[in-house]
Motif scaffolding. Structure first.
Motif, PDB file in Angstrom:
ATOM      1  N   ARG A 109       0.825  -1.205   0.000  1.00  0.00           N
ATOM      2  CA  ARG A 109       0.000   0.000   0.000  1.00  0.00           C
ATOM      3  C   ARG A 109       0.863   1.260   0.000  1.00  0.00           C
ATOM      4  O   ARG A 109       0.496   2.264  -0.622  1.00  0.00           O
ATOM      5  CB  ARG A 109      -0.992  -0.052   1.167  1.00  0.00           C
ATOM      6  N   ASP A 113       0.755   4.179  -2.883  1.00  0.00           N
ATOM      7  CA  ASP A 113       0.796   5.616  -2.556  1.00  0.00           C
ATOM      8  C   ASP A 113       1.955   6.297  -3.283  1.00  0.00           C
ATOM      9  O   ASP A 113       1.815   7.417  -3.805  1.00  0.00           O
ATOM     10  CB  ASP A 113       0.959   5.826  -1.056  1.00  0.00           C
ATOM     11  N   GLU A 116       1.254   6.864  -6.958  1.00  0.00           N
ATOM     12  CA  GLU A 116       0.409   8.045  -7.141  1.00  0.00           C
ATOM     13  C   GLU A 116       1.220   9.330  -7.012  1.00  0.00           C
ATOM     14  O   GLU A 116       1.096  10.265  -7.823  1.00  0.00           O
ATOM     15  CB  GLU A 116      -0.734   8.022  -6.136  1.00  0.00           C
ATOM     16  N   ARG A 130      -8.225   6.224  -7.982  1.00  0.00           N
ATOM     17  CA  ARG A 130      -8.056   5.407  -6.768  1.00  0.00           C
ATOM     18  C   ARG A 130      -9.446   4.926  -6.300  1.00  0.00           C
ATOM     19  O   ARG A 130      -9.979   5.353  -5.275  1.00  0.00           O
ATOM     20  CB  ARG A 130      -7.346   6.243  -5.714  1.00  0.00           C
ATOM     21  N   GLY A 132     -10.410   1.585  -5.858  1.00  0.00           N
ATOM     22  CA  GLY A 132     -10.468   0.296  -5.214  1.00  0.00           C
ATOM     23  C   GLY A 132     -10.996  -0.786  -6.142  1.00  0.00           C
ATOM     24  O   GLY A 132     -11.240  -0.542  -7.332  1.00  0.00           O
ATOM     25  N   ARG A 159      -8.919  -1.687   5.244  1.00  0.00           N
ATOM     26  CA  ARG A 159     -10.276  -1.141   5.109  1.00  0.00           C
ATOM     27  C   ARG A 159     -10.995  -1.842   3.968  1.00  0.00           C
ATOM     28  O   ARG A 159     -10.819  -1.499   2.801  1.00  0.00           O
ATOM     29  CB  ARG A 159     -10.212   0.370   4.860  1.00  0.00           C
ATOM     30  N   ASP A 183     -12.398  -3.720  -1.492  1.00  0.00           N
ATOM     31  CA  ASP A 183     -11.163  -3.153  -0.949  1.00  0.00           C
ATOM     32  C   ASP A 183     -11.079  -1.730  -1.465  1.00  0.00           C
ATOM     33  O   ASP A 183     -10.728  -1.485  -2.621  1.00  0.00           O
ATOM     34  CB  ASP A 183      -9.968  -3.985  -1.410  1.00  0.00           C
ATOM     35  N   ARG A 184     -11.387  -0.784  -0.627  1.00  0.00           N
ATOM     36  CA  ARG A 184     -11.517   0.607  -1.073  1.00  0.00           C
ATOM     37  C   ARG A 184     -10.176   1.277  -1.349  1.00  0.00           C
ATOM     38  O   ARG A 184     -10.102   2.220  -2.132  1.00  0.00           O
ATOM     39  CB  ARG A 184     -12.292   1.424  -0.042  1.00  0.00           C
ATOM     40  N   ASP A 185      -9.107   0.807  -0.699  1.00  0.00           N
ATOM     41  CA  ASP A 185      -7.814   1.485  -0.805  1.00  0.00           C
ATOM     42  C   ASP A 185      -6.784   0.721  -1.626  1.00  0.00           C
ATOM     43  O   ASP A 185      -5.726   1.254  -1.938  1.00  0.00           O
ATOM     44  CB  ASP A 185      -7.217   1.701   0.593  1.00  0.00           C
ATOM     45  N   GLY A 186      -7.081  -0.536  -1.969  1.00  0.00           N
ATOM     46  CA  GLY A 186      -6.036  -1.419  -2.456  1.00  0.00           C
ATOM     47  C   GLY A 186      -5.834  -1.477  -3.947  1.00  0.00           C
ATOM     48  O   GLY A 186      -5.063  -2.327  -4.408  1.00  0.00           O
ATOM     49  N   GLN A 285     -15.410   1.241  -9.429  1.00  0.00           N
ATOM     50  CA  GLN A 285     -14.448   0.269  -8.919  1.00  0.00           C
ATOM     51  C   GLN A 285     -14.026  -0.697 -10.028  1.00  0.00           C
ATOM     52  O   GLN A 285     -14.778  -0.994 -10.951  1.00  0.00           O
ATOM     53  CB  GLN A 285     -15.081  -0.582  -7.798  1.00  0.00           C
TER      54      GLN A 285
END
Length: 464
Positions: A109, A113, A116, A130, A132, A159, A183-186, A285
């Motif tokens: 993760r 980041d 990005e 982004r 997810g 999350r 998976d909202r962040d992955g 998504q």
């Protein structure tokens, strides 16, 4: 719509590469040059390695060799899922490196980041979203797997949202959906060709010398330097990084660990807002289903739907041929599955159909190593998740070449190799039996036969 009619006008080329914005080719190498670092391969692996080598040491003289054009192979024709996972999913990682998963998830993760941030720093416009990724269940037997992964993710502080049937259909409306894990962040969605071209331009601005249409034919040690011979010249370098993916490696030892697998995809025509509203998808998504033979799909920035996966085709003997990039049997199957998933879009046509080879290994995720007294480093075996993980792999290669002990190089995942594949013809027999068994498991509520249970016990497999 009849799949044959829907595919009738589809171009037989990757959508991402079929655009006028493609950059003009760079010159090929003629004559002999020297460098501090030579990078072989102009996909994401090579591009990130060259770029970050210059960021680490701007004075470093870096040469990158690409046999065709930058991004022409797997890096420019994939689904554009830039995932945080370094282990081909949480479940695969937990089976292989349970004691390291907290660190591997954090590093993955952080890597996403940093991608990005790097794209913003270098002005790379590649429709990075982004959003997810949702893993959807389309069979009752897949729901338990979602519950297990949700529990594992929660224990690692990730999350993720476990959605029931009504909740997932409120996000994206398909009658095939029974539940999902979001998976909202992955993961982020990207335009992979524009990402490759943007990294190419960033490399050039930092002073990397890039030679296209310059395949490296051989590698040898000459007086303390490593020499890469090309059709019309050569590069002599103090260090070499290999990022050649599924194609014939310059190190013979890698052939024991890699197999080439063909993956296929379709692209629809753009959907007007009113048509897209019929299925929802407001949060854009990425989506993948949870079968063994799985589909992956996502929206482009002009609201086309990329629809790919399902068939992971291995040609006996590990053959790689241009004609294998097109497989009408698979295209028809994919089109039929698309209409079953989204019957609301039964009149939507496809504009592009394509396929290509990716590299996989027996543990489904990248492996690393060195040769020539640690003057050469390699990373390979990304198994379809290389859009994001190649940047992590590039950092590993640079750490290894620099002789640095880092958190990355201390990982057991980095220090250990996957189990090698058996030699041919046993290799082909094993892979085809595994493919048949996976298809059979999907048709029988996920029940794994004795062969798959044996592979599970040995920590082996076959995937795309």
């Amino acid at each position: 719509m009849d799949p044959l009619r829907a595919l009738a006008d589809a171009e037989r080329k990757p959508y991402w590469l079929d655009r006028a914005i493609a950059p003009e080719p760079l010159p090929r190498l003629t004559g002999e040059v020297t460098a501090d670092l030579a990078v072989v391969g102009g996909g994401f692996s090579g591009l990130w390695t060259a770029l970050m080598a210059k960021e680490r040491d701007p004075a470093l003289d870096v040469v990158l060799l690409e046999g065709r054009e930058i991004g022409w192979a797997a890096s420019g024709r994939n689904g554009g899922f830039c995932a945080a996972s370094l282990t081909h999913g949480l479940g695969n990682g937990l089976e292989r490196w349970p004691e390291e998963m907290a660190a591997l998830e954090r590093l993955g993760r952080e890597n996403l980041d940093q991608i990005e941030a790097s794209l913003a720093r270098h002005g790379v416009d590649c429709s990075f979203e982004r959003t997810g990724e949702m893993h959807v269940a389309t069979g009752e037997w897949q729901l338990r797997g979602l519950d297990e992964e949700a529990a594992a993710a929660s224990s690692l502080g990730l999350r993720v949202d476990r959605l029931d049937r009504d909740q997932v259909r409120a996000e994206v409306d398909s009658p095939t959906y029974l539940g999902a894990l979001w998976d909202r962040d992955g993961a982020a969605m990207v335009d992979p060709a524009r990402l490759a071209w943007g990294l190419r331009d960033a490399c050039l601005r930092l002073g990397v010398r890039i030679f296209e249409h310059t395949p490296a034919r051989s590698l040898r040690d000459v007086g303390g330097l490593l020499e890469l011979a090309t059709p019309q010249g050569a590069v002599k370098a103090r260090r070499v990084a290999l990022g050649t993916g599924a194609f014939s490696p310059l190190l013979r030892r890698l052939r024991h660990f890699l197999v080439p697998v063909y993956d296929y995809a379709l692209m629809t025509e753009p959907l007007p807002e009113a048509r897209l509203a019929e299925i929802g998808w407001r949060n854009r998504q990425g989506i993948g289903d949870s079968a063994n033979q799985f589909h992956y799909y996502r929206l482009t920035d002009d609201n086309r739907i990329l629809w790919g996966g399902y068939d992971a085709v291995y040609h006996n003997g590990g053959l790689v041929k241009p004609e294998y990039d097109q497989r009408d049997e698979t295209f028809v199957t994919l089109a039929r599955h698309f209409y079953e998933t989204f019957p609301q879009l039964g009149d939507v046509r496809f504009t592009h159909r394509w396929g290509g080879v990716i590299d996989t290994c027996s543990r489904f995720s990248a492996f690393f190593g060195t040769a020539y007294g640690s003057r050469l480093a390699y990373a390979a075996g990304y198994t379809g998740l290389g859009v994001g993980a190649t940047r992590f792999g590039a950092n590993v290669m640079l750490d290894l070449l620099g002789g640095e002990e880092t958190e990355r190089t201390r990982l057991r995942m980095v220090r250990r190799k996957p189990v090698p594949f058996p030699p041919e013809p046993v290799r082909s027999g094993v892979i085809q039996l595994t493919r048949w068994s996976l298809s059979r498991a999907d048709a029988h509520q996920g029940r794994r036969n004795a062969w798959l249970r044996t592979l599970d016990a040995l920590g082996l497999g076959f995937d795309s």
